[in-house]
Design a protein around this motif. Structure first.
Motif, short mmCIF file in Angstrom:
data_model
loop_
_atom_site.label_atom_id
_atom_site.label_comp_id
_atom_site.label_asym_id
_atom_site.label_seq_id
_atom_site.Cartn_x
_atom_site.Cartn_y
_atom_site.Cartn_z
N GLU A 35 0.85 -1.19 0.00
CA GLU A 35 0.00 0.00 0.00
C GLU A 35 0.89 1.24 0.00
O GLU A 35 1.85 1.34 0.75
CB GLU A 35 -0.89 0.00 1.24
N PHE A 36 0.54 2.21 -0.85
CA PHE A 36 1.32 3.44 -0.95
C PHE A 36 1.39 4.16 0.39
O PHE A 36 0.38 4.33 1.06
CB PHE A 36 0.71 4.36 -2.02
N ARG A 37 2.60 4.61 0.79
CA ARG A 37 2.78 5.36 2.02
C ARG A 37 3.21 6.79 1.77
O ARG A 37 2.60 7.72 2.26
CB ARG A 37 3.82 4.69 2.93
N TYR A 38 4.30 6.98 1.02
CA TYR A 38 4.78 8.35 0.78
C TYR A 38 5.70 8.38 -0.43
O TYR A 38 6.18 7.36 -0.89
CB TYR A 38 5.50 8.92 2.02
N MET A 39 5.91 9.61 -0.94
CA MET A 39 6.83 9.86 -2.06
C MET A 39 8.03 10.61 -1.50
O MET A 39 7.88 11.45 -0.61
CB MET A 39 6.18 10.74 -3.13
N THR A 40 9.18 10.34 -2.04
CA THR A 40 10.36 11.11 -1.70
C THR A 40 11.09 11.47 -2.99
O THR A 40 11.43 10.60 -3.78
CB THR A 40 11.29 10.36 -0.73
N ASP A 41 11.27 12.77 -3.22
CA ASP A 41 12.00 13.20 -4.40
C ASP A 41 13.34 13.81 -4.02
O ASP A 41 14.02 14.40 -4.85
CB ASP A 41 11.18 14.15 -5.27
N ARG A 42 13.69 13.66 -2.75
CA ARG A 42 15.00 14.13 -2.29
C ARG A 42 16.05 13.16 -2.81
O ARG A 42 16.03 11.96 -2.49
CB ARG A 42 15.01 14.19 -0.76
#
Length: 175
Positions: A35-42
């Motif tokens: 299940e999707f939790r979070y996005m990180t583009d760092r």
């Protein structure tokens, strides 16, 4: 004592497997138990809970992707079913074009669209449909000579509107 050392080393290796790298210009989506939790583009070194608890998907947002309509990989490889379009004055024009796009919304791109047909095929079908609609309202001379740039711009806008309704997460750069 030996079993405790082996268990501790195994646990450290398992915890260490949660490290991953996000390259510059890319985004990572972290999923917990699928299940999707979070996005990180760092960009750089990141950590998540190790597999099977969490996993990550990398999405290249900076890459310019292209879909060909009316041909495949070379203009000589025509696909007549896509390339031949009826105009407003009942003429048939042979039109091949390419649609360039980038991923704007990685979450929508990964999780909010149906994988069948493929994203590329869906963009091809939408672009073809939009171009047929725009060309179907114009005369042959307008399409080929007078309003060539307007036709391309209008088809690009219509393609983007339709793709936004599908929540595909892509942005059309050029059509």
């Amino acid at each position: 004592a030996g079993l405790a050392v082996i268990t501790a080393v195994g646990a450290l290796l398992w915890l260490g497997s949660g490290f991953f790298i996000v390259p510059e210009g890319q985004t990572a989506a972290v999923l917990r138990f699928g299940e999707f939790r979070y996005m990180t583009d760092r960009a750089g070194f990141q950590w998540r809970l190790p597999y099977p608890v969490e996993r990550h998907e990398i999405v290249d947002r900076s890459r310019l992707r292209q879909v060909e309509v009316g041909y495949r990989s070379n203009v000589r490889n025509k696909v007549p079913k896509e390339a031949l379009i009826l105009t407003g004055d009942q003429s048939i024009v042979d039109l091949q074009f390419a649609v360039q796009y980038r991923i704007d919304n990685p979450q929508a791109f990964l999780f909010e669209n149906n994988p069948s047909p493929s994203t590329e095929e869906l963009i091809r079908q939408v672009a073809e449909s939009a171009m047929r609609e725009v060309i179907g309202r114009r005369m042959t001379d307008e399409i080929l000579y007078e309003e060539k740039a307007q036709v391309a711009e209008e088809a690009q806008k219509l393609t983007q509107q339709i793709l936004d309704k599908y929540k595909l997460g892509v942005g059309i750069v050029a059509a």
